[in-house]
Design a protein around this motif. Structure first.
Motif, PDB file in Angstrom:
ATOM      1  N   ASP A 172       0.808  -1.217   0.000  1.00 23.21           N
ATOM      2  CA  ASP A 172       0.000   0.000   0.000  1.00 23.21           C
ATOM      3  C   ASP A 172       0.842   1.268   0.000  1.00 23.21           C
ATOM      4  OD1 ASP A 172      -2.421  -1.359  -0.040  1.00 23.21           O
ATOM      5  OD2 ASP A 172      -2.479  -1.546   2.140  1.00 23.21           O
ATOM      6  N   TYR A 173       2.172   1.132  -0.048  1.00 22.17           N
ATOM      7  CA  TYR A 173       2.996   2.331  -0.186  1.00 22.17           C
ATOM      8  C   TYR A 173       2.691   2.965  -1.533  1.00 22.17           C
ATOM      9  CZ  TYR A 173       6.920   5.494  -0.357  1.00 22.17           C
ATOM     10  OH  TYR A 173       7.678   6.638  -0.459  1.00 22.17           O
ATOM     11  N   ASN A 174       2.554   4.275  -1.582  1.00 20.54           N
ATOM     12  CA  ASN A 174       1.995   4.964  -2.747  1.00 20.54           C
ATOM     13  C   ASN A 174       2.649   4.563  -4.065  1.00 20.54           C
ATOM     14  OD1 ASN A 174       0.167   7.277  -3.719  1.00 20.54           O
ATOM     15  ND2 ASN A 174       2.156   7.844  -4.549  1.00 20.54           N
ATOM     16  N   ARG A 175       3.965   4.607  -4.150  1.00 15.17           N
ATOM     17  CA  ARG A 175       4.669   4.276  -5.398  1.00 15.17           C
ATOM     18  C   ARG A 175       4.360   2.852  -5.835  1.00 15.17           C
ATOM     19  NH1 ARG A 175       7.293   5.415 -10.230  1.00 15.17           N
ATOM     20  NH2 ARG A 175       9.355   4.462 -10.346  1.00 15.17           N
ATOM     21  N   THR A 176       4.472   1.915  -4.894  1.00 13.90           N
ATOM     22  CA  THR A 176       4.217   0.508  -5.206  1.00 13.90           C
ATOM     23  C   THR A 176       2.763   0.294  -5.581  1.00 13.90           C
ATOM     24  OG1 THR A 176       5.984  -0.146  -3.695  1.00 13.90           O
ATOM     25  CG2 THR A 176       4.373  -1.839  -4.287  1.00 13.90           C
ATOM     26  N   LYS A 177       1.864   0.921  -4.844  1.00 20.29           N
ATOM     27  CA  LYS A 177       0.432   0.764  -5.103  1.00 20.29           C
ATOM     28  C   LYS A 177       0.065   1.225  -6.510  1.00 20.29           C
ATOM     29  CE  LYS A 177      -4.088   1.802  -3.094  1.00 20.29           C
ATOM     30  NZ  LYS A 177      -4.740   2.119  -4.367  1.00 20.29           N
ATOM     31  N   ILE A 178       0.618   2.340  -6.935  1.00 19.54           N
ATOM     32  CA  ILE A 178       0.301   2.861  -8.265  1.00 19.54           C
ATOM     33  C   ILE A 178       0.766   1.886  -9.346  1.00 19.54           C
ATOM     34  CG2 ILE A 178       0.897   4.665  -9.933  1.00 19.54           C
ATOM     35  CD1 ILE A 178       0.907   6.611  -7.508  1.00 19.54           C
ATOM     36  N   ILE A 179       1.976   1.349  -9.189  1.00 25.52           N
ATOM     37  CA  ILE A 179       2.481   0.391 -10.178  1.00 25.52           C
ATOM     38  C   ILE A 179       1.614  -0.861 -10.207  1.00 25.52           C
ATOM     39  CG2 ILE A 179       4.397  -1.174 -10.704  1.00 25.52           C
ATOM     40  CD1 ILE A 179       6.309   1.039  -9.811  1.00 25.52           C
TER      41      ILE A 179
ATOM     42  N   ARG B  29      22.015   2.058 -19.801  1.00 23.37           N
ATOM     43  CA  ARG B  29      21.114   1.131 -20.495  1.00 23.37           C
ATOM     44  C   ARG B  29      20.250   0.337 -19.512  1.00 23.37           C
ATOM     45  NH1 ARG B  29      23.320  -3.732 -19.540  1.00 23.37           N
ATOM     46  NH2 ARG B  29      25.572  -3.843 -19.152  1.00 23.37           N
ATOM     47  N   LYS B  30      20.681   0.239 -18.252  1.00 28.61           N
ATOM     48  CA  LYS B  30      19.908  -0.493 -17.247  1.00 28.61           C
ATOM     49  C   LYS B  30      18.913   0.393 -16.514  1.00 28.61           C
ATOM     50  CE  LYS B  30      21.713  -3.462 -14.480  1.00 28.61           C
ATOM     51  NZ  LYS B  30      22.558  -4.226 -13.526  1.00 28.61           N
ATOM     52  N   LEU B  31      19.046   1.704 -16.653  1.00 33.21           N
ATOM     53  CA  LEU B  31      18.254   2.662 -15.878  1.00 33.21           C
ATOM     54  C   LEU B  31      17.138   3.248 -16.732  1.00 33.21           C
ATOM     55  CD1 LEU B  31      21.308   4.471 -14.255  1.00 33.21           C
ATOM     56  CD2 LEU B  31      19.811   2.817 -13.118  1.00 33.21           C
ATOM     57  N   HIS B  32      15.902   3.105 -16.280  1.00 37.00           N
ATOM     58  CA  HIS B  32      14.741   3.545 -17.064  1.00 37.00           C
ATOM     59  C   HIS B  32      13.797   4.370 -16.193  1.00 37.00           C
ATOM     60  CE1 HIS B  32      15.637   0.907 -20.553  1.00 37.00           C
ATOM     61  NE2 HIS B  32      16.235   0.192 -19.619  1.00 37.00           N
ATOM     62  N   VAL B  33      13.377   5.516 -16.726  1.00 39.55           N
ATOM     63  CA  VAL B  33      12.530   6.433 -15.960  1.00 39.55           C
ATOM     64  C   VAL B  33      11.060   6.027 -16.056  1.00 39.55           C
ATOM     65  CG1 VAL B  33      11.746   8.822 -15.728  1.00 39.55           C
ATOM     66  CG2 VAL B  33      14.151   8.338 -16.258  1.00 39.55           C
ATOM     67  N   VAL B  34      10.446   5.833 -14.887  1.00 38.55           N
ATOM     68  CA  VAL B  34       8.997   5.638 -14.767  1.00 38.55           C
ATOM     69  C   VAL B  34       8.535   6.589 -13.662  1.00 38.55           C
ATOM     70  CG1 VAL B  34       7.116   4.065 -14.191  1.00 38.55           C
ATOM     71  CG2 VAL B  34       9.100   3.211 -15.463  1.00 38.55           C
ATOM     72  N   PRO B  35       7.871   7.688 -14.001  1.00 36.38           N
ATOM     73  CA  PRO B  35       7.449   8.653 -12.977  1.00 36.38           C
ATOM     74  C   PRO B  35       6.517   8.023 -11.939  1.00 36.38           C
ATOM     75  CG  PRO B  35       7.265   9.578 -15.183  1.00 36.38           C
ATOM     76  CD  PRO B  35       7.525   8.112 -15.359  1.00 36.38           C
ATOM     77  N   VAL B  36       6.387   8.689 -10.809  1.00 32.69           N
ATOM     78  CA  VAL B  36       5.527   8.181  -9.727  1.00 32.69           C
ATOM     79  C   VAL B  36       4.075   8.083 -10.185  1.00 32.69           C
ATOM     80  CG1 VAL B  36       4.585   8.703  -7.447  1.00 32.69           C
ATOM     81  CG2 VAL B  36       7.036   8.943  -7.864  1.00 32.69           C
ATOM     82  N   GLY B  37       3.546   9.156 -10.764  1.00 37.76           N
ATOM     83  CA  GLY B  37       2.173   9.125 -11.252  1.00 37.76           C
ATOM     84  C   GLY B  37       1.144   9.134 -10.135  1.00 37.76           C
ATOM     85  N   VAL B  38      -0.096   8.798 -10.489  1.00 42.47           N
ATOM     86  CA  VAL B  38      -1.198   8.869  -9.526  1.00 42.47           C
ATOM     87  C   VAL B  38      -2.322   7.939  -9.974  1.00 42.47           C
ATOM     88  CG1 VAL B  38      -2.180  10.863 -10.757  1.00 42.47           C
ATOM     89  CG2 VAL B  38      -2.841  10.438  -8.390  1.00 42.47           C
ATOM     90  N   ASN B  39      -3.017   7.347  -9.019  1.00 40.50           N
ATOM     91  CA  ASN B  39      -4.212   6.563  -9.341  1.00 40.50           C
ATOM     92  C   ASN B  39      -5.355   7.547  -9.569  1.00 40.50           C
ATOM     93  OD1 ASN B  39      -6.666   5.056  -9.178  1.00 40.50           O
ATOM     94  ND2 ASN B  39      -5.533   3.383  -8.222  1.00 40.50           N
TER      95      ASN B  39
ATOM     96  N   VAL C 104       5.810  -0.001 -16.887  1.00 43.45           N
ATOM     97  CA  VAL C 104       6.485  -1.096 -16.188  1.00 43.45           C
ATOM     98  C   VAL C 104       6.329  -2.396 -16.972  1.00 43.45           C
ATOM     99  CG1 VAL C 104       6.537  -2.465 -14.055  1.00 43.45           C
ATOM    100  CG2 VAL C 104       6.227   0.024 -13.943  1.00 43.45           C
ATOM    101  N   TYR C 105       5.160  -2.600 -17.538  1.00 39.97           N
ATOM    102  CA  TYR C 105       4.910  -3.794 -18.365  1.00 39.97           C
ATOM    103  C   TYR C 105       5.863  -3.831 -19.561  1.00 39.97           C
ATOM    104  CZ  TYR C 105       2.410  -6.838 -21.666  1.00 39.97           C
ATOM    105  OH  TYR C 105       2.061  -7.818 -22.574  1.00 39.97           O
ATOM    106  N   GLU C 106       6.056  -2.687 -20.196  1.00 41.40           N
ATOM    107  CA  GLU C 106       6.969  -2.644 -21.360  1.00 41.40           C
ATOM    108  C   GLU C 106       8.401  -2.978 -20.943  1.00 41.40           C
ATOM    109  OE1 GLU C 106       6.074  -2.352 -24.461  1.00 41.40           O
ATOM    110  OE2 GLU C 106       3.956  -2.055 -23.952  1.00 41.40           O
ATOM    111  N   LEU C 107       8.811  -2.542 -19.748  1.00 41.03           N
ATOM    112  CA  LEU C 107      10.139  -2.903 -19.269  1.00 41.03           C
ATOM    113  C   LEU C 107      10.232  -4.388 -18.975  1.00 41.03           C
ATOM    114  CD1 LEU C 107      10.945   0.081 -16.853  1.00 41.03           C
ATOM    115  CD2 LEU C 107      11.825  -0.309 -19.152  1.00 41.03           C
TER     116      LEU C 107
END
Length: 348
Positions: free
Chosen positions: A12-19, A141-151, A338-341
């Protein structure tokens, strides 16, 4: 695709929950879980079985210490979302660990080893990506940006509120150094001659008692500390804000993040004021969907007065913020990233 979410994590931590909320909207994804808070880390047979049944293993925020074990036990591709650098947080942000101490080295190695062993590493901003590359020598090449975002299903604008006499300047957070809540109190002090402006701060945490003492020392009646509010009540509380405050910390970490609250405010169609930083400019544009400010109480106070007196600008910024996050930064969009990664880690 079968994705195992593993390690010692808070679902339920916000970042994890959104993903996770975003991944659940993708029909091609089947999620399974092996959370050390519920199942034994040392039940190696059960953990190995859970790993074997997965195509990709996702380790959510703060699971640095779990990457090595999961990687060696499973032999499966690992997608790791550190969210923070423990070294940066403990040594430079909270300043709880001396820079050249054994504990500093320990935290440095926790970051470096976990990111080296993971197949791909998720970063919430390009600033964090560059920091990981520069500080820990992790290949870009291993580092990919995925913003926090919001539900965006859980945070939605309310209907227009009734006209009232008080202009509410709102904030919520954990009162951690990067949020700069002391600067908000200093701003309230600058504006204490305006009886129709009230600051409402929601949350508690690291510096909460210090902030309480500062408010009392300044004898400020224009600021209230509401304390902790449950996650499912946050949107309702924030919908009573006229404008919202982001972060005003002076630490390096404050310049590398776009915090949860900024995305939440935007999804609620609120005008936002926050300190100028390169990270914020990765998503938002000053004057179009946010108001950026020099990180001084007098400058922040000027921005508050500007939005209080200019309802047209306030509305423009609020609509712009909502339009910015409602598409590209919704939980559905974040889940798709995240799915694309994860797809990149699947065998050809």
């Amino acid at each position: 695709m079968k994705i195992l979410v593993a390690g010692d994590f808070e679902p339920d931590y916000n970042r994890t929950k959104i993903i996770l909320d975003g991944l659940r909207t993708i029909p091609a994804v089947f999620l399974s879980f092996y959370n050390y808070k519920e199942q034994s880390k040392w039940n190696l047979a059960a953990l190995r079985k859970a790993c074997k049944e997965a195509d990709v293993i996702f380790l959510p925020s703060f699971t640095h210490q779990d990457v090595a074990m999961i990687k060696f036990l499973s032999g499966k591709p690992v997608l790791f979302d550190p969210l923070i650098s423990r070294y940066l947080s403990k040594v430079f942000d909270y300043k709880k660990v001396a820079k050249f101490s054994p504990r500093a080295l320990k935290n440095y190695l926790k970051d470096k080893i976990a990111m080296q062993l993971a197949d791909l590493v998720i970063c919430d901003t390009a600033g964090h990506r560059d920091y990981y590359h520069r500080t820990f020598n992790i290949p870009l090449r291993k580092l990919h940006v995925v913003p926090v975002g919001v539900n965006t299903d859980e945070f939605q604008p309310a209907q227009a509120l009734k006209v009232r006499d008080t202009f509410v300047v709102g904030f919520y957070g954990g009162f951690i150094p990067l949020q700069g809540t002391r600067m908000i109190v200093e701003t309230a002090k600058v504006l204490k001659a305006y009886p129709d402006i009230h600051f409402r701060l929601i949350g508690n945490g690291f510096e909460f008692k210090v902030i309480q003492q500062l408010v009392q020392a300044y004898q400020l009646s224009n600021i209230s500390l509401a304390g902790w509010v449950a996650y499912d009540q946050l949107a309702e509380e924030m919908n009573h804000f006229d404008i919202c405050l982001g972060i005003f910390g002076e630490t390096l970490k404050a310049d590398l993040v776009i915090p949860n609250k900024i995305f939440h405010y935007a999804a609620l169609e609120k005008a936002i004021i926050t300190k100028e930083s390169a990270a914020i400019r990765e998503v938002f544009t000053d004057g179009r969907d946010i108001l950026l400010t020099e990180n001084k109480a007098e400058a922040i106070a000027e921005k508050i007065l500007l939005l209080k007196n200019d309802q047209v600008l306030r509305g423009k910024l609020a609509r712009g913020a909502y339009e910015t996050v409602s598409g590209r930064y919704s939980h559905r969009a974040i889940g798709q990233m995240v799915y694309e990664l994860a797809k990149q880690l699947m065998p050809a």
